[in-house]
Design a protein around this motif. Structure first.
Motif, mmCIF file in Angstrom:
data_model
loop_
_atom_site.group_PDB
_atom_site.id
_atom_site.type_symbol
_atom_site.label_atom_id
_atom_site.label_comp_id
_atom_site.label_asym_id
_atom_site.label_seq_id
_atom_site.Cartn_x
_atom_site.Cartn_y
_atom_site.Cartn_z
ATOM 1 N N ARG A 160 4.664 9.005 -5.496
ATOM 2 C CA ARG A 160 5.482 8.891 -4.287
ATOM 3 C C ARG A 160 6.461 7.722 -4.409
ATOM 4 O O ARG A 160 7.653 7.847 -4.103
ATOM 5 N N LYS A 161 5.944 6.608 -4.895
ATOM 6 C CA LYS A 161 6.791 5.420 -5.035
ATOM 7 C C LYS A 161 7.905 5.658 -6.047
ATOM 8 O O LYS A 161 9.042 5.202 -5.862
ATOM 9 N N THR A 205 0.198 8.919 -15.383
ATOM 10 C CA THR A 205 -0.042 9.070 -13.948
ATOM 11 C C THR A 205 -0.494 10.491 -13.622
ATOM 12 O O THR A 205 -1.417 10.688 -12.814
ATOM 13 N N GLU A 254 -1.280 9.496 -6.761
ATOM 14 C CA GLU A 254 -0.334 10.092 -5.815
ATOM 15 C C GLU A 254 0.582 9.031 -5.208
ATOM 16 O O GLU A 254 1.784 9.265 -5.028
ATOM 17 N N GLU A 255 0.044 7.867 -4.918
ATOM 18 C CA GLU A 255 0.876 6.781 -4.394
ATOM 19 C C GLU A 255 1.923 6.368 -5.425
ATOM 20 O O GLU A 255 3.077 6.084 -5.078
ATOM 21 N N ALA A 256 1.537 6.340 -6.695
ATOM 22 C CA ALA A 256 2.466 5.972 -7.764
ATOM 23 C C ALA A 256 3.616 6.974 -7.854
ATOM 24 O O ALA A 256 4.787 6.584 -7.976
ATOM 25 N N ARG A 267 0.951 18.744 -6.605
ATOM 26 C CA ARG A 267 -0.394 18.606 -6.039
ATOM 27 C C ARG A 267 -1.305 19.745 -6.483
ATOM 28 O O ARG A 267 -0.868 20.875 -6.700
ATOM 29 N N LEU A 290 -1.364 1.631 -9.357
ATOM 30 C CA LEU A 290 -1.516 2.314 -8.078
ATOM 31 C C LEU A 290 -2.283 3.621 -8.246
ATOM 32 O O LEU A 290 -2.282 4.218 -9.332
ATOM 33 N N PRO A 291 -2.923 4.117 -7.190
ATOM 34 C CA PRO A 291 -3.503 5.462 -7.241
ATOM 35 C C PRO A 291 -2.420 6.470 -7.621
ATOM 36 O O PRO A 291 -1.238 6.278 -7.291
ATOM 37 N N GLU A 339 10.595 7.908 -4.410
ATOM 38 C CA GLU A 339 11.357 7.106 -3.452
ATOM 39 C C GLU A 339 12.316 6.170 -4.175
ATOM 40 O O GLU A 339 13.496 6.030 -3.785
ATOM 41 N N LEU A 357 3.619 0.898 -11.398
ATOM 42 C CA LEU A 357 3.029 2.168 -10.976
ATOM 43 C C LEU A 357 1.648 2.400 -11.586
ATOM 44 O O LEU A 357 0.814 3.072 -10.976
#
Length: 222
Positions: A95-96, A146, A91-93, A213, A88-89, A99, A85
């Motif tokens: 989200r991942k 993050t 927000e992508e981190a 956010r 990764l950017p 999930e 993670l």
């Protein structure tokens, strides 16, 4: 390698193999019956071993239960680490991670059941599991990093406690899977089908990301 070292290596490998077989059998037994319902005789039988080896490797049933707890925590943290993670950017981190948290519990019902059982025992076995705190600390550190990156990028809001963020992410999925059958009956709506699980997953991801956010202040009307 001379004959003596070869024999010692073979004995070590056999010993570790036996220990892992006992852990696997215990994990299944504890998932089904919890600490109180599992029996050492049954665990040894499942492992194709002698129950005296349970006492040899783990001391007693409680020691075996503690070892299983350490193992299940180690496994989830190793899989989290494999997500990479930090590369990764922000927000992508996140989200991942959300999930993954859902998908892992979906695929690992024994994790949910064993942790529910340990909470019935007030977490007393984790007090003896010295490695558990060290194993779990990195995920909180990673979330903190993050979130900080996300603040710097302007995508996450300030002032978020990484532990509470983790508890919220994990809690939404854990509550769902720990109570999926009672919730289905209580609200007369099946929640354990694929479509229902997919719907819940999408909701949790959206809910979690919207909670962290950054929301730019509204422009005053003229």
């Amino acid at each position: 390698m001379s004959e003596a070292p070869k024999k010692r290596k073979a004995r070590r490998e056999t010993s570790e193999s036996t220990r892992q077989q006992l852990l696997a059998a215990a994990r299944e037994a504890f998932m089904v019956g919890g600490l109180e319902g599992a029996r050492v005789d049954d665990i040894a039988l499942r492992a194709g071993s002698n129950k005296q080896l349970v006492y040899h490797y783990f001391g007693n049933k409680d020691g075996l239960y503690t070892a299983v707890l350490e193992q299940v925590y180690q496994e989830i943290r190793e899989q989290e680490a494999a997500l990479k993670l930090g590369s990764l950017p922000a927000e992508e981190a996140m989200r991942k991670l959300v999930e993954f948290s859902f998908d892992y519990l979906r695929q690992s019902p024994e994790f949910v059941r064993i942790l529910v059982d340990e909470n019935i025992h007030y977490g007393r076995h984790l007090k003896d599991a010295g490695a558990v705190q060290a194993v779990n600390k990195p995920i909180i550190d990673l979330i903190a990093q993050t979130l900080e990156r996300g603040v710097e990028d302007g995508v996450f809001r300030r002032g978020l406690d990484p532990l509470h963020v983790y508890l919220s992410i994990a809690g939404m999925s854990f509550f769902y899977f720990a109570n999926i059958h009672t919730l289905s009956y209580a609200f007369s709506r099946s929640l354990d089908g694929k479509a229902e699980m997919d719907e819940r997953r999408a909701h949790i991801v959206d809910f979690a990301l919207n909670a962290i956010r950054n929301r730019a202040p509204a422009t005053p009307s003229t």
